[in-house]
Design a protein around this motif. Sequence first.
Motif, PDB file in Angstrom:
ATOM      1  N   HIS A 109     -36.797  20.235   2.635  1.00  0.00           N
ATOM      2  CA  HIS A 109     -37.964  21.058   2.320  1.00  0.00           C
ATOM      3  C   HIS A 109     -37.633  21.930   1.115  1.00  0.00           C
ATOM      4  CE1 HIS A 109     -39.785  20.121   6.250  1.00  0.00           C
ATOM      5  NE2 HIS A 109     -38.565  20.217   6.721  1.00  0.00           N
ATOM      6  N   HIS A 110     -38.579  22.089   0.208  1.00  0.00           N
ATOM      7  CA  HIS A 110     -38.398  22.918  -0.989  1.00  0.00           C
ATOM      8  C   HIS A 110     -39.417  24.050  -0.927  1.00  0.00           C
ATOM      9  CE1 HIS A 110     -37.998  22.973  -5.694  1.00  0.00           C
ATOM     10  NE2 HIS A 110     -37.473  24.022  -5.129  1.00  0.00           N
ATOM     11  N   PHE A 111     -38.934  25.303  -0.904  1.00  0.00           N
ATOM     12  CA  PHE A 111     -39.815  26.461  -0.827  1.00  0.00           C
ATOM     13  C   PHE A 111     -39.625  27.344  -2.052  1.00  0.00           C
ATOM     14  CE2 PHE A 111     -39.494  25.217   3.597  1.00  0.00           C
ATOM     15  CZ  PHE A 111     -40.809  25.332   4.022  1.00  0.00           C
ATOM     16  N   TRP A 112     -40.707  28.018  -2.428  1.00  0.00           N
ATOM     17  CA  TRP A 112     -40.693  28.864  -3.612  1.00  0.00           C
ATOM     18  C   TRP A 112     -41.460  30.152  -3.339  1.00  0.00           C
ATOM     19  CZ3 TRP A 112     -44.732  30.746  -6.596  1.00  0.00           C
ATOM     20  CH2 TRP A 112     -44.371  31.310  -7.823  1.00  0.00           C
ATOM     21  N   ASN A 113     -40.921  31.259  -3.851  1.00  0.00           N
ATOM     22  CA  ASN A 113     -41.595  32.553  -3.812  1.00  0.00           C
ATOM     23  C   ASN A 113     -41.254  33.223  -5.142  1.00  0.00           C
ATOM     24  OD1 ASN A 113     -41.730  35.547  -3.452  1.00  0.00           O
ATOM     25  ND2 ASN A 113     -42.387  34.996  -1.384  1.00  0.00           N
ATOM     26  N   PRO A 114     -42.233  33.824  -5.832  1.00  0.00           N
ATOM     27  CA  PRO A 114     -41.944  34.397  -7.156  1.00  0.00           C
ATOM     28  C   PRO A 114     -40.890  35.503  -7.138  1.00  0.00           C
ATOM     29  CG  PRO A 114     -44.129  35.067  -6.386  1.00  0.00           C
ATOM     30  CD  PRO A 114     -43.627  34.012  -5.435  1.00  0.00           C
ATOM     31  N   TYR A 115     -40.665  36.109  -5.967  1.00  0.00           N
ATOM     32  CA  TYR A 115     -39.705  37.208  -5.890  1.00  0.00           C
ATOM     33  C   TYR A 115     -38.386  36.814  -5.229  1.00  0.00           C
ATOM     34  CZ  TYR A 115     -43.941  39.763  -6.974  1.00  0.00           C
ATOM     35  OH  TYR A 115     -45.096  40.195  -7.562  1.00  0.00           O
ATOM     36  N   PHE A 116     -38.191  35.533  -4.996  1.00  0.00           N
ATOM     37  CA  PHE A 116     -36.958  35.049  -4.378  1.00  0.00           C
ATOM     38  C   PHE A 116     -36.163  34.321  -5.449  1.00  0.00           C
ATOM     39  CE2 PHE A 116     -34.332  32.518  -1.481  1.00  0.00           C
ATOM     40  CZ  PHE A 116     -34.043  33.450  -0.490  1.00  0.00           C
ATOM     41  N   ARG A 117     -35.163  35.007  -6.026  1.00  0.00           N
ATOM     42  CA  ARG A 117     -34.398  34.484  -7.158  1.00  0.00           C
ATOM     43  C   ARG A 117     -32.898  34.597  -6.907  1.00  0.00           C
ATOM     44  NH1 ARG A 117     -38.325  32.502  -8.074  1.00  0.00           N
ATOM     45  NH2 ARG A 117     -39.803  32.706  -9.763  1.00  0.00           N
ATOM     46  N   TYR A 118     -32.177  33.634  -7.408  1.00  0.00           N
ATOM     47  CA  TYR A 118     -30.725  33.576  -7.250  1.00  0.00           C
ATOM     48  C   TYR A 118     -30.024  34.872  -7.651  1.00  0.00           C
ATOM     49  CZ  TYR A 118     -25.928  32.415  -8.483  1.00  0.00           C
ATOM     50  OH  TYR A 118     -24.569  32.428  -8.599  1.00  0.00           O
ATOM     51  N   ASP A 119     -30.341  35.403  -8.822  1.00  0.00           N
ATOM     52  CA  ASP A 119     -29.603  36.551  -9.349  1.00  0.00           C
ATOM     53  C   ASP A 119     -30.389  37.864  -9.274  1.00  0.00           C
ATOM     54  OD1 ASP A 119     -31.485  35.783 -11.167  1.00  0.00           O
ATOM     55  OD2 ASP A 119     -30.153  35.777 -12.898  1.00  0.00           O
ATOM     56  N   ARG A 120     -31.426  37.925  -8.421  1.00  0.00           N
ATOM     57  CA  ARG A 120     -32.271  39.114  -8.370  1.00  0.00           C
ATOM     58  C   ARG A 120     -32.534  39.594  -6.934  1.00  0.00           C
ATOM     59  NH1 ARG A 120     -35.608  40.284 -12.635  1.00  0.00           N
ATOM     60  NH2 ARG A 120     -35.781  42.253 -11.504  1.00  0.00           N
ATOM     61  N   PRO A 121     -31.505  40.072  -6.224  1.00  0.00           N
ATOM     62  CA  PRO A 121     -31.744  40.581  -4.867  1.00  0.00           C
ATOM     63  C   PRO A 121     -32.672  41.798  -4.876  1.00  0.00           C
ATOM     64  CG  PRO A 121     -29.536  41.151  -5.585  1.00  0.00           C
ATOM     65  CD  PRO A 121     -30.105  40.193  -6.613  1.00  0.00           C
ATOM     66  N   ASP A 122     -32.757  42.466  -6.010  1.00  0.00           N
ATOM     67  CA  ASP A 122     -33.631  43.639  -6.125  1.00  0.00           C
ATOM     68  C   ASP A 122     -35.108  43.287  -5.953  1.00  0.00           C
ATOM     69  OD1 ASP A 122     -32.918  42.392  -8.754  1.00  0.00           O
ATOM     70  OD2 ASP A 122     -34.539  43.691  -9.472  1.00  0.00           O
ATOM     71  N   LEU A 123     -35.462  42.021  -6.196  1.00  0.00           N
ATOM     72  CA  LEU A 123     -36.860  41.598  -6.060  1.00  0.00           C
ATOM     73  C   LEU A 123     -37.280  41.394  -4.603  1.00  0.00           C
ATOM     74  CD1 LEU A 123     -37.221  38.994  -8.958  1.00  0.00           C
ATOM     75  CD2 LEU A 123     -38.025  41.364  -8.916  1.00  0.00           C
ATOM     76  N   LEU A 124     -36.313  41.332  -3.689  1.00  0.00           N
ATOM     77  CA  LEU A 124     -36.634  41.055  -2.287  1.00  0.00           C
ATOM     78  C   LEU A 124     -37.590  42.089  -1.695  1.00  0.00           C
ATOM     79  CD1 LEU A 124     -33.128  39.934  -0.987  1.00  0.00           C
ATOM     80  CD2 LEU A 124     -35.119  38.483  -1.377  1.00  0.00           C
ATOM     81  N   VAL A 125     -37.566  43.328  -2.191  1.00  0.00           N
ATOM     82  CA  VAL A 125     -38.469  44.364  -1.666  1.00  0.00           C
ATOM     83  C   VAL A 125     -39.926  44.028  -1.939  1.00  0.00           C
ATOM     84  CG1 VAL A 125     -36.791  46.234  -1.804  1.00  0.00           C
ATOM     85  CG2 VAL A 125     -38.298  45.797  -3.743  1.00  0.00           C
ATOM     86  N   LYS A 126     -40.183  43.146  -2.896  1.00  0.00           N
ATOM     87  CA  LYS A 126     -41.557  42.773  -3.230  1.00  0.00           C
ATOM     88  C   LYS A 126     -42.108  41.681  -2.304  1.00  0.00           C
ATOM     89  CE  LYS A 126     -41.228  43.972  -8.116  1.00  0.00           C
ATOM     90  NZ  LYS A 126     -42.370  44.888  -8.252  1.00  0.00           N
ATOM     91  N   ILE A 127     -41.241  41.107  -1.471  1.00  0.00           N
ATOM     92  CA  ILE A 127     -41.681  40.068  -0.537  1.00  0.00           C
ATOM     93  C   ILE A 127     -42.170  40.749   0.731  1.00  0.00           C
ATOM     94  CG2 ILE A 127     -41.036  38.023   0.782  1.00  0.00           C
ATOM     95  CD1 ILE A 127     -38.884  37.465  -1.288  1.00  0.00           C
ATOM     96  N   LYS A 128     -43.444  40.624   0.990  1.00  0.00           N
ATOM     97  CA  LYS A 128     -44.077  41.295   2.128  1.00  0.00           C
ATOM     98  C   LYS A 128     -44.513  40.290   3.187  1.00  0.00           C
ATOM     99  CE  LYS A 128     -44.073  45.109  -0.235  1.00  0.00           C
ATOM    100  NZ  LYS A 128     -42.820  45.018  -0.882  1.00  0.00           N
ATOM    101  N   ARG A 129     -44.391  40.694   4.428  1.00  0.00           N
ATOM    102  CA  ARG A 129     -44.893  39.865   5.526  1.00  0.00           C
ATOM    103  C   ARG A 129     -46.398  40.038   5.601  1.00  0.00           C
ATOM    104  NH1 ARG A 129     -45.574  39.317  11.212  1.00  0.00           N
ATOM    105  NH2 ARG A 129     -44.494  37.451  11.942  1.00  0.00           N
ATOM    106  N   LEU A 130     -47.102  38.950   5.687  1.00  0.00           N
ATOM    107  CA  LEU A 130     -48.554  39.002   5.697  1.00  0.00           C
ATOM    108  C   LEU A 130     -49.050  39.367   7.102  1.00  0.00           C
ATOM    109  CD1 LEU A 130     -50.950  38.700   3.826  1.00  0.00           C
ATOM    110  CD2 LEU A 130     -51.123  36.330   4.536  1.00  0.00           C
ATOM    111  N   THR A 131     -49.095  40.667   7.369  1.00  0.00           N
ATOM    112  CA  THR A 131     -49.638  41.158   8.632  1.00  0.00           C
ATOM    113  C   THR A 131     -51.112  41.471   8.402  1.00  0.00           C
ATOM    114  OG1 THR A 131     -49.128  43.444   8.073  1.00  0.00           O
ATOM    115  CG2 THR A 131     -47.435  42.218   9.279  1.00  0.00           C
ATOM    116  N   LYS A 132     -51.834  41.748   9.467  1.00  0.00           N
ATOM    117  CA  LYS A 132     -53.247  42.076   9.316  1.00  0.00           C
ATOM    118  C   LYS A 132     -53.399  43.340   8.460  1.00  0.00           C
ATOM    119  CE  LYS A 132     -57.477  42.954  11.845  1.00  0.00           C
ATOM    120  NZ  LYS A 132     -58.074  43.509  13.044  1.00  0.00           N
TER     121      LYS A 132
END
Length: 154
Positions: A109-132
């Motif tokens: 399986h190949h997954f992609w997220n614009p804020y999930f990058r090899y050298d950018r752990p700082d972007l992880l805060v931009k990944i939000k769980r889609l709650t109501k």
Amino acid sequence: PVIPRPCTFPMKLWLLVNSPCVHSVRWDARGEGLFIDQGLFEQELLSVGPSAAGEEELFKTKNFGSIVRQLNLYGFHKLTVSPASSTVGSRPRSTTAGGDTSYADGLLHHFWNPYFRYDRPDLLVKIKRLTKANKEKLDAGLEVTSRLPDDLQY
């Protein structure tokens, strides 16, 4: 009392894909997406007993479908796996000896997220769980915020 883990699902995933001990999850050739070998992932990270990541239970589920659901809730998109993209490098920084042979038989399986990058752990805060509540905020044009665990603050 149960102490909640400081790790969010995207953080766990980022640590797994960067771990030399984990073979079922790897970066794509550009370090902008990840490949998950379903069979190996189930064996390595969802089976009973200590995982390759060194923890007793990394995920609360033993069901791969639940992992895919979490990926979707966190805004990951499934990409079509082409034969060429799945055979290029196991990690952007280096290729392990025979690293790609284990992917030949498994469901990849190949997954992609614009804020999930090899050298950018700082972007992880931009990944939000889609709650109501988060969906309502996003629909209203508001920003949904979170923060990195203390050990990854810059």
